[in-house]
Design an enzyme around this catalytic site. Sequence first.
Site, PDB file in Angstrom:
ATOM      1  N   HIS A 248       9.537  -3.096 -13.850  1.00  0.00           N
ATOM      2  CA  HIS A 248       9.876  -1.736 -14.355  1.00  0.00           C
ATOM      3  C   HIS A 248      10.492  -0.910 -13.627  1.00  0.00           C
ATOM      4  CE1 HIS A 248       6.156  -2.895 -16.722  1.00  0.00           C
ATOM      5  NE2 HIS A 248       5.707  -3.396 -15.579  1.00  0.00           N
TER       6      HIS A 248
HETATM    7  O1  RIB Z   1       3.125   0.527 -14.677  1.00  0.00           O
HETATM    8  C1  RIB Z   1       4.266  -0.030 -13.862  1.00  0.00           C
HETATM    9  C2  RIB Z   1       4.363   1.054 -12.772  1.00  0.00           C
HETATM   10  O2  RIB Z   1       3.179   1.228 -11.743  1.00  0.00           O
HETATM   11  C3  RIB Z   1       5.629   0.566 -11.601  1.00  0.00           C
HETATM   12  O3  RIB Z   1       6.097   1.823 -11.016  1.00  0.00           O
HETATM   13  C4  RIB Z   1       4.706  -0.222 -10.605  1.00  0.00           C
HETATM   14  O4  RIB Z   1       5.319  -0.369  -9.302  1.00  0.00           O
HETATM   15  C5  RIB Z   1       3.532   0.351 -10.503  1.00  0.00           C
HETATM   16  O5  RIB Z   1       3.492   1.610  -9.647  1.00  0.00           O
END
Ligand code: RIB
Length: 317
Positions: A248
């Site tokens: 992500h």
């Molecule tokens: O949903 C994904 C996010 O939540 C990313 O930033 C991961 O590192 C967690 O923080």
Amino acid sequence: MVMMNRQIVLDVDTGNDDAVAIAMAAGRSGLDVLACTTVRGNLPLEETTDNTLRMLGAIGRPDIPVYAGLGRPFAPRPYPFAPGRSAGLMHESVLPLPPSTRTAESTSAIDWLIATLRATTQPITIVALAPLTNIAAAATAAPEIVDAIDEIVIMGGGHEFGNRTPAAEFNIYADPIAADVVFQAGFQRVTVMPLDATHDVVTDRAMIEQIRALGTDGAAAVAAVLDFYIAGHDASHPMDSPASAPVHDALCVSYLMDPEVVDLRHVAVSVDTTGFQNFGRTTVDVNHRGNAAPNVWWGFSADQARFDRTVLESLRA
Ligand code: RIB
Ligand code: CA
């Protein structure tokens, strides 16, 4: 047009995908990483801070300072923040990297953000890869700092689906009131890489081998953290393609390197800060049914080939 040496601050809860984003941004991204600020999220503050120091050391960037931020949400939660189904599966407490030879700076992240943004003579971009606790606290304590920020790029939210609950994405769910404060703080440009976009650009084991083959310290560290991350994501949130996972946070850095990597639309986005079933949900007014003016550039999809190109380019020698 990509601005070379654009000054950025990475706000992180390192975790494996944050670690990849750090390596990309601190590598051949064309970006100038002023600092990393850390916050509680994937892990407690002490662990996210230690993991950030470990990653910066592993990629040969101990010159980038780390400032520890807040260890609990911006506002009290009406519901407990119980560990999710993926707890311990996607983010180890300690990254598989050598211990850091330094500590975080003595100044708190909030104080450093406010002082730096008040003093800067050129715009700074905030890259928010974690719950928005630190950003909300700084913008509340010193509202004028939003004028020094040309863009805040946020990994968070989901229009079509959540990941921490059916309705909410983790970063928003962890501190919804902070997110609401940030979405309404008056930043010049709020750009969001939500699950709708990050789930379009998964990384699989073949890509890990391409990264490893680059032969750089950054590539080796990224390959090491991705091995664990993909196994854990596969076990708790299996994607359509086996043994793959959305990295992500990396998409935020990819966007800064290549804005065409994501399809953005200007929409009105609000955060549910009171519901039970929808606590932390980001409601995206795609059909302009509400009265609120568009406040966010929302990523509705992303391009796998462009994403992969930026990952490999940023980690090359
Ligand atoms: O949903 C994904 C996010 O939540 C990313 O930033 C991961 O590192 C967690 O923080
Ligand atoms: Ca994160």
